[in-house]
Motif scaffolding. Structure first.
Motif, short mmCIF file in Angstrom:
data_model
loop_
_atom_site.label_atom_id
_atom_site.label_comp_id
_atom_site.label_asym_id
_atom_site.label_seq_id
_atom_site.Cartn_x
_atom_site.Cartn_y
_atom_site.Cartn_z
N UNK A 79 15.18 -10.96 10.80
CA UNK A 79 15.13 -11.01 9.34
C UNK A 79 16.13 -9.99 8.80
N UNK A 80 17.27 -10.45 8.24
CA UNK A 80 18.24 -9.49 7.71
C UNK A 80 17.73 -8.81 6.45
N UNK A 81 18.13 -7.57 6.27
CA UNK A 81 17.73 -6.81 5.09
C UNK A 81 18.69 -5.65 4.89
N UNK A 82 19.01 -5.37 3.64
CA UNK A 82 19.84 -4.22 3.30
C UNK A 82 19.00 -3.04 2.84
N UNK A 83 17.71 -3.26 2.64
CA UNK A 83 16.83 -2.19 2.16
C UNK A 83 16.37 -1.34 3.34
N UNK A 84 17.09 -0.27 3.60
CA UNK A 84 16.81 0.56 4.76
C UNK A 84 15.51 1.33 4.60
N UNK A 121 19.29 -2.07 -2.31
CA UNK A 121 18.45 -3.26 -2.16
C UNK A 121 19.20 -4.50 -1.69
N UNK A 122 20.52 -4.53 -1.82
CA UNK A 122 21.26 -5.69 -1.36
C UNK A 122 22.54 -5.26 -0.66
N UNK A 123 23.14 -6.20 0.10
CA UNK A 123 24.30 -5.89 0.92
C UNK A 123 25.56 -5.89 0.05
N UNK A 124 25.81 -4.76 -0.59
CA UNK A 124 26.97 -4.63 -1.47
C UNK A 124 27.32 -3.15 -1.59
N UNK A 125 28.60 -2.84 -1.69
CA UNK A 125 29.06 -1.49 -2.01
C UNK A 125 29.65 -1.52 -3.42
N UNK A 126 29.25 -0.56 -4.25
CA UNK A 126 29.68 -0.55 -5.64
C UNK A 126 30.51 0.70 -5.93
#
Length: 290
Positions: free
Chosen positions: A27-32, A141-146
């Motif tokens: 289950x992929x997740x960006x929320x470490x 919370x999501x796979x993104x760099x801002x």
């Protein structure tokens, strides 16, 4: 709780649905999570090589000399992390090129490794904004760099590519067209492939790539399947098609040779890690079955 230093990859399950997609249990997740679990899995990379023990086991604890830890998600309820190796492998570990591990480790782990490699490389190459050069920050919370300065958001890149295996009947017998790229190992041929351009459909890309690289027209395009290909960030879309005219003329610089082959006289083919092999074997199987 006692935690071993490595985790045998053979203990990971093999996906039982699609061998070319992240399989059952992941289950992929960006929320470490706030803390790394003591039984977490570590996928540590140096370029496209994965760090394993001589028994092909994953590190269970974060090895020394790594940076850029990224949370991937969970594999059967266990945390999965990826990171980059910045030093020589510690004693008891060795780097293995991910491509060469296919068939030597379970499909589930190979696919998880491909996912981890893509995410680690995306994270490594987007630490600074491509517009204003300010340091970027990962979203919680999501796979993104801002970029906190100009607001640019950078998501993991995915480059779709089409692959087409062309068939015809010659002298009363079916043939398939195989192409040889200058980058291929000596003697290897595969189905024709190319990237989808901005503004075009995958169907148009299939026709265009075949015409550009072999000078052949196609018809009756039929979708077979897809495969994530993490070298470095492609999604391969595989098709079959029928020959509709033209003389084979390889595109200089792109195609070294393009030839028609009878199914029982095939050259060296790509390894089973590639969907091209699945595509070729599927068509050859249909020919044999009649």
């Amino acid at each position: 709780m006692s935690v071993p230093d490595s985790f045998p990859v053979s203990d990971l399950p093999t996906p039982h649905s699609d061998v070319f997609s992240n399989g059952s249990g992941f289950t992929p997740s960006a929320a470490a999570p706030a803390e790394v679990a003591p039984d977490a899995l570590w996928l540590v990379f140096s370029a496209d090589s994965l760090l394993l023990t001589p028994e092909l086991a994953l590190p269970l604890q974060r090895p020394d000399g790594v940076q850029g830890a990224v949370y991937l998600g969970q594999q059967d309820g266990r945390q999965a992390w990826a990171a980059r190796l910045t030093d020589s492998p510690a004693e008891g570990f060795k780097l293995h090129r991910l491509r060469g591990l296919y068939g030597r480790i379970p499909d589930a782990l190979w696919l998880l490794g491909g996912y981890g490699y893509q995410i680690v490389e995306w994270d490594r190459t987007h630490h600074y904004c491509g517009f204003c050069a300010a340091p970027t920050v990962p979203d919680a919370s999501e796979r993104v760099r801002r970029c906190p300065n100009c607001g640019l958001s950078v998501y993991p890149r995915l480059a779709p590519a089409v692959m087409v295996l062309l068939t015809r009947v010659h002298q009363g017998r079916p043939q398939i067209l195989l192409c040889r790229s200058p980058q291929f190992p000596s003697g290897m041929y595969s189905a024709n492939a190319g990237f989808v351009e901005p503004g075009e459909t995958v169907e148009h890309a299939a026709h265009r790539e075949m015409k550009e690289e072999t000078n052949l027209d196609i018809r009756h395009l039929r979708y077979l399947g897809s495969q994530p290909w993490p070298f470095p960030h492609s999604l391969m879309l595989a098709f079959t098609a029928e020959y509709a005219g033209g003389e084979v003329t390889p595109q200089p610089g792109e195609i070294e040779e393009a030839r028609w082959f009878f199914y029982d006289e095939l050259p060296q083919l790509p390894g089973r890690a590639s969907i091209s092999r699945r595509l070729i074997e599927s068509v050859v199987g249909e020919i044999i079955e009649g």
